[in-house]
Design an enzyme around this catalytic site. Structure first.
Site, PDB file in Angstrom:
ATOM      1  N   LYS A 490      58.602 -58.545 -55.512  1.00 52.42           N
ATOM      2  CA  LYS A 490      57.792 -58.066 -54.390  1.00 52.42           C
ATOM      3  C   LYS A 490      58.561 -56.991 -53.618  1.00 52.42           C
ATOM      4  O   LYS A 490      59.781 -56.860 -53.766  1.00 52.42           O
ATOM      5  CB  LYS A 490      57.477 -59.243 -53.471  1.00 52.42           C
ATOM      6  CG  LYS A 490      58.721 -59.920 -52.935  1.00 52.42           C
ATOM      7  CD  LYS A 490      58.406 -61.248 -52.265  1.00 52.42           C
ATOM      8  CE  LYS A 490      59.696 -61.883 -51.744  1.00 52.42           C
ATOM      9  NZ  LYS A 490      59.522 -63.289 -51.413  1.00 52.42           N
ATOM     10  N   TYR A 745      71.466 -37.099 -29.632  1.00 57.30           N
ATOM     11  CA  TYR A 745      70.417 -37.263 -28.624  1.00 57.30           C
ATOM     12  C   TYR A 745      70.888 -38.078 -27.430  1.00 57.30           C
ATOM     13  O   TYR A 745      71.644 -39.031 -27.578  1.00 57.30           O
ATOM     14  CB  TYR A 745      69.223 -38.014 -29.234  1.00 57.30           C
ATOM     15  CG  TYR A 745      68.328 -37.162 -30.102  1.00 57.30           C
ATOM     16  CD1 TYR A 745      67.635 -36.074 -29.581  1.00 57.30           C
ATOM     17  CD2 TYR A 745      68.156 -37.483 -31.443  1.00 57.30           C
ATOM     18  CE1 TYR A 745      66.805 -35.322 -30.393  1.00 57.30           C
ATOM     19  CE2 TYR A 745      67.322 -36.743 -32.259  1.00 57.30           C
ATOM     20  CZ  TYR A 745      66.645 -35.655 -31.719  1.00 57.30           C
ATOM     21  OH  TYR A 745      65.830 -34.925 -32.504  1.00 57.30           O
TER      22      TYR A 745
HETATM   23  C1  PLP Z   1      60.538 -64.091 -51.730  1.00 53.97           C
HETATM   24  C2  PLP Z   1      60.313 -65.453 -52.177  1.00 53.97           C
HETATM   25  C3  PLP Z   1      61.285 -66.125 -52.949  1.00 53.97           C
HETATM   26  C4  PLP Z   1      62.643 -65.562 -53.273  1.00 53.97           C
HETATM   27  O1  PLP Z   1      63.527 -65.874 -52.228  1.00 53.97           O
HETATM   28  P1  PLP Z   1      65.046 -65.379 -52.245  1.00 53.97           P
HETATM   29  O2  PLP Z   1      65.640 -65.981 -51.046  1.00 53.97           O
HETATM   30  O3  PLP Z   1      65.004 -63.907 -52.195  1.00 53.97           O
HETATM   31  O4  PLP Z   1      65.625 -65.878 -53.503  1.00 53.97           O
HETATM   32  C5  PLP Z   1      60.966 -67.360 -53.458  1.00 53.97           C
HETATM   33  N1  PLP Z   1      59.763 -67.940 -53.183  1.00 53.97           N
HETATM   34  C6  PLP Z   1      58.844 -67.331 -52.432  1.00 53.97           C
HETATM   35  C7  PLP Z   1      57.556 -68.031 -52.173  1.00 53.97           C
HETATM   36  C8  PLP Z   1      59.073 -66.081 -51.894  1.00 53.97           C
HETATM   37  O5  PLP Z   1      58.164 -65.494 -51.129  1.00 53.97           O
END
Ligand code: PLP
Length: 852
Positions: A490, A745
């Protein structure tokens, strides 16, 4: 037996089914034998059917893998015209064959081991000795139990010298490698801390490495490593009393050759004379590698200082990087200027296949130097590789490849020099293609790369694909072979570039991918990713029903977290079922079938149920499960592929008892679900930190996220992962600003000293957080950490380089190995996730790999 072995030795060896492309030319497959190897993560036997389809007819298989389940003998019996050679261990068979092949070679073989520098010493020796010898060598750093036999297999009767490296990570590994390489001349580069964990003591590690030389006639090493010197005297002199030791020292220790360095002048004196050389590199590691090379040259034959100098002037830094970049005209550029031998070409073509499945493929290749093969055989083989890898356009540069044009397709183009190509080639015709650029050093292909590369503004995020693979394997090892892996890609794969990362994960055969939104899944499908993909937010919004259609069209699998969503999805699927149900393709999750095979998988619509065990974000509460079951039982088209929940505090010990409580709730919920449904969906609970801290809760699958990208969130095992992303920018301008002036700035950056201020080509719009301004953040400039000065601007940031050696145009590391993301996050009170995903999409991603 001997004749059978010899017959196997003359074939092409395949150990990875991905080496063979679909519809590969007959030449390639008819001459090949596949060794099915059972590893920690893969079982080569699972790919026999696939390879049979691709035309392979000879297989070396392991007895233990044939006795089911699955019943492989039954499967193999179906391939009546194939030959199966049954052995106890395919790897050992490969090693034995390579050792036999080695025995048929009577010219010198150099064997190199040690903690660092093996590959550079090998590559430099090849550059230095190119005029005197036809050399076979390990491709890249092929130095493992599998890499060494594959390297030695490249030896032919035309070679006059072999140079192979051997690397070990555990006790007792060297014996097998010694038998295969059987060096006549050994080089022990040095000893360091790498792989200390695989050995009881440093002494044991040195002793194990020295085993490579038990039959060698000569050994070269540096007596400045007192521990190495001790072990050589203690062990090697005892087992191999006739061995000749040629040693050197830079610090005046007793040695055959004494060396001194003043500026870039190296003086070496010893029994063969005194040599004064000007060296192209002066850092300590390069000097050490150079001395090994020069002493080896002096051991092989006699040289004058002038001849040595001519050779040294040819040395180039060894870069093992193969880079993937954005090219001009919407092209993807794969830059592999590391070497240009046949094995290197095979590896690069494999990478081309792996990373880009859709684009037109173009290969730009120089003359292949140093093959040791007759010209016609060589180019016939190269032509075959180009054809079997479905390259649409071949461009050959150099006199030798040009006069062998007959081995290449009719539309191929040939140029005798790089200049001619740059001057005459119609670059504007080159579009929407994936270009592999691979040339031997003398052809200066970096000029071609420069011409083809899309110019990037100074800031890039470099993604190390080898590190990504390393990290994946770390987690695979943690959970073991029986637990599947879903990887979270993602948010643009945590900022790393989703398509490229997903292609690599597909290549490594992970079980599942997950994205946040349908659009992210569509991008992956458009890049040829056909792994099953879970979508965590399957609805854009209530007034966007088209998202559901997208899911079906691209075979994306929704996460279902509420009754409302379940009913909407159920209604949609049933209304749409007339026109083509869930696809016929491979992405119907074969992966769920380990626990329960789908009764009729193609007719069903897989979904993923989210249980809320305490996060209180999305998901069904435990008491809602009976209602879910009742609905699903009335809608048999819907199939629960997996069921999952998420721990709220997997990375923090203070929440251990809550994590345990979540696990218990999850187990109860899934039990209710299974009983009600009459089948068992794949269960998963753990994220990256959970895998490290609660390995026992791994269940049927885990969801790997940030750990893959190199951040060990639990903090328990911080050194186990490799850094994946390096964010770099450049210095646009440097100026001296007087004490009492302000920078940036709002006059926030007051100077209390006369300072050299550098302006960097990165700002908050690139993802350099504004909170890092005014000295809160530091960046890395040529080995020195430099603080920010004043406010971070939208596209620029000022830093104080008074303490650093810095010039305009120099590279600056924002985060990477030198400056961990975790530290950056801590400085502004956030988490590494936010830093990673905050790198804006306008920053170009460059992907590279260094290893095999
Ligand atoms: C993003 C996510 C993960 C991965 O988590 P990490 O801490 O990056 O390993 C696992 N499960 C769900 C539902 C997520 O949204």
């Amino acid at each position: 037996m001997i004749t059978k072995d010899n017959q196997l030795i003359t074939k092409q060896w395949i150990t990875d089914s991905r080496q063979v492309t679909a519809g590969g030319g007959d030449g390639q497959v008819a001459d090949s034998v596949f060794f099915a190897i059972q590893g920690d993560h893969h079982d080569g036997h699972a790919f026999i059917g696939e390879l049979y389809q691709k035309g392979i007819r000879q297989f070396v298989v392991e007895r233990s893998a044939l006795t089911g389940p699955p019943d492989r003998r039954e499967e193999l019996a179906r391939y009546a015209d194939a030959q199966f050679i049954e052995v106890d261990s395919s790897l050992q068979t490969l090693q034995t064959l390579a050792a036999q092949q080695r025995r048929q070679f009577h010219n010198p073989i150099i064997g190199i081991t040690g903690s660092n520098g093996k590959t550079i010493v090998k590559e430099w020796l090849v550059q230095l000795l190119a005029d005197e010898f036809v050399i076979a060598k390990s491709p890249k750093s092929y130095n493992s139990q599998l890499g060494v036999p594959l390297s030695v297999h490249t030896l032919t009767k035309n070679h006059t010298l072999g140079i192979f490296e051997a690397g070990i990570s555990k006790a007792h590994e060297m014996q097998a490698l010694e038998a295969i390489i059987r060096p006549t001349l050994g080089i022990f580069t040095n000893i360091g801390t790498a792989h200390d964990e695989g050995f009881r003591t440093r002494k044991q590690k040195i002793a194990e490495k020295l085993r490579l030389f038990i039959h060698a006639k000569t050994l070269i090493y540096c007596t400045d490593y007192a521990e190495v010197d001790d072990e050589v005297n203690l062990l090697l002199k005892a087992v191999n009393p006739d061995m000749r030791f040629i040693t050197w020292s830079l610090t005046g220790k007793a040695a055959t050759y004494q060396a001194t360095l003043a500026q870039n002048h190296l003086t070496i004196s010893g029994p063969t004379g005194m040599y004064r050389l000007q060296v192209p590199f002066t850092d300590p590691a390069s000097i050490e590698n150079l001395l090994h090379c020069v002493v080896t040259m002096l051991t092989l034959r006699s040289w004058s200082s002038e001849d040595l100098q001519i050779r040294l002037n040819r040395l180039r830094p060894v870069s093992m990087r193969l880079e993937q970049k954005e090219g001009i005209n919407n092209c993807v550029l794969i830059d592999d200027s590391y070497n240009n031998d046949v094995v290197g070409l095979q590896l690069a073509l494999r990478f081309l296949n792996q990373q880009n499945t859709r684009n037109r493929r173009v290969v730009i290749l120089s003359d292949v130097l140093q093959s040791g093969q007759p010209e016609a055989d060589l180019y016939e083989q190269v032509g075959e590789l180009i054809r079997s890898n479905h390259v649409e356009q071949f461009i050959g540069i150099g006199p030798v490849v040009s006069r062998n044009a007959q081995w290449f397709a009719g539309n191929s183009l040939f140029y005798s020099t790089t200049e001619e190509f740059l001057g005459q080639f119609p670059f504007s015709d080159l579009r929407d293609s994936t270009l592999l650029v691979k040339g031997a050093r003398p052809f200066s292909f970096e000029r071609i790369v420069h011409r083809l590369e899309r110019k990037v503004h100074g800031t890039v995020l470099e993604i190390n694909l080898d590190a990504l693979t390393h990290n994946l394997n770390y987690y695979r090892e943690k959970v073991g072979a029986d637990t599947k892996i879903m990887v979270m890609v993602k948010a643009f794969a945590y900022g790393s570039g989703s398509a490229e990362v997903a292609q690599l994960l597909q290549f490594h055969r992970v079980d599942y991918l997950a994205v946040a939104y349908a659009d992210e899944g569509v991008v992956l499908r458009q890049h040829g990713v056909d792994l099953p993909i879970m979508v965590m937010n399957p609805t854009g919004s209530p007034d966007r029903p088209e998202t559901f259609a997208t899911l079906l069209e691209y075979k994306l699998e929704p996460e279902i977290y509420s009754m409302r969503l379940l009913r909407e999805w159920g209604r949609f699927v049933e209304e749409g079922k007339g026109h083509g149900a869930w696809g016929e393709g491979a992405s119907t999750p074969a992966s769920s079938s380990l626990t329960t095979p789908y009764p009729t998988p193609h007719a069903l619509y897989p979904l993923h149920l989210k249980i809320d065990t305490g996060m209180h974000r999305l998901g069904f509460l435990e008491e809602e499960i009976p209602e879910v079951v009742a609905y699903l039982n009335q809608h048999p088209l819907l199939r629960v592929s997996t069921v999952f929940s998420h721990l709220v505090g997997a990375d923090e010990a203070q929440f251990n008892s809550f994590s345990q409580q979540q696990y218990d709730t999850f187990l109860r919920s899934t039990a209710t679900l299974e009983t009600g449904l009459g089948y068992r969906p794949t269960r998963h609970l753990l994220n990256s930190a959970g895998i490290v801290r609660f390995t026992d809760y791994r269940l049927d699958m885990v969801r790997l996220g940030i750990g893959l990208y190199g951040v060990e969130a639990s903090g328990i095992d911080p050194n186990s992962l490799q850094t994946v992303g390096t964010l770099r920018t450049v210095i646009s301008q440097i100026k001296t600003v007087q004490a009492g002036e302000s920078v940036g700035y709002s006059r926030r950056g007051w100077l209390d000293h006369d300072a050299r201020i550098a302006t960097l080509a990165i700002g908050y719009a690139d993802g350099y957080d504004r909170r890092l301004g005014n000295g809160v953040g530091e960046v890395w400039v040529n080995g020195t950490r430099c603080p920010t000065v004043g406010n971070v601007c939208m596209d620029m940031t000022m830093i104080d380089v008074t303490q650093a050696s810095a010039s305009e145009g120099d590279e600056v590391v924002i985060f990477g190995r030198e400056l961990p993301i975790i530290e950056l996050a801590q400085r502004i009170g956030t988490i590494p996730y936010e830093i990673l995903t905050g790198v804006s999409e306008r920053v170009k991603r460059v992907f590279f790999k260094e290893g095999n």
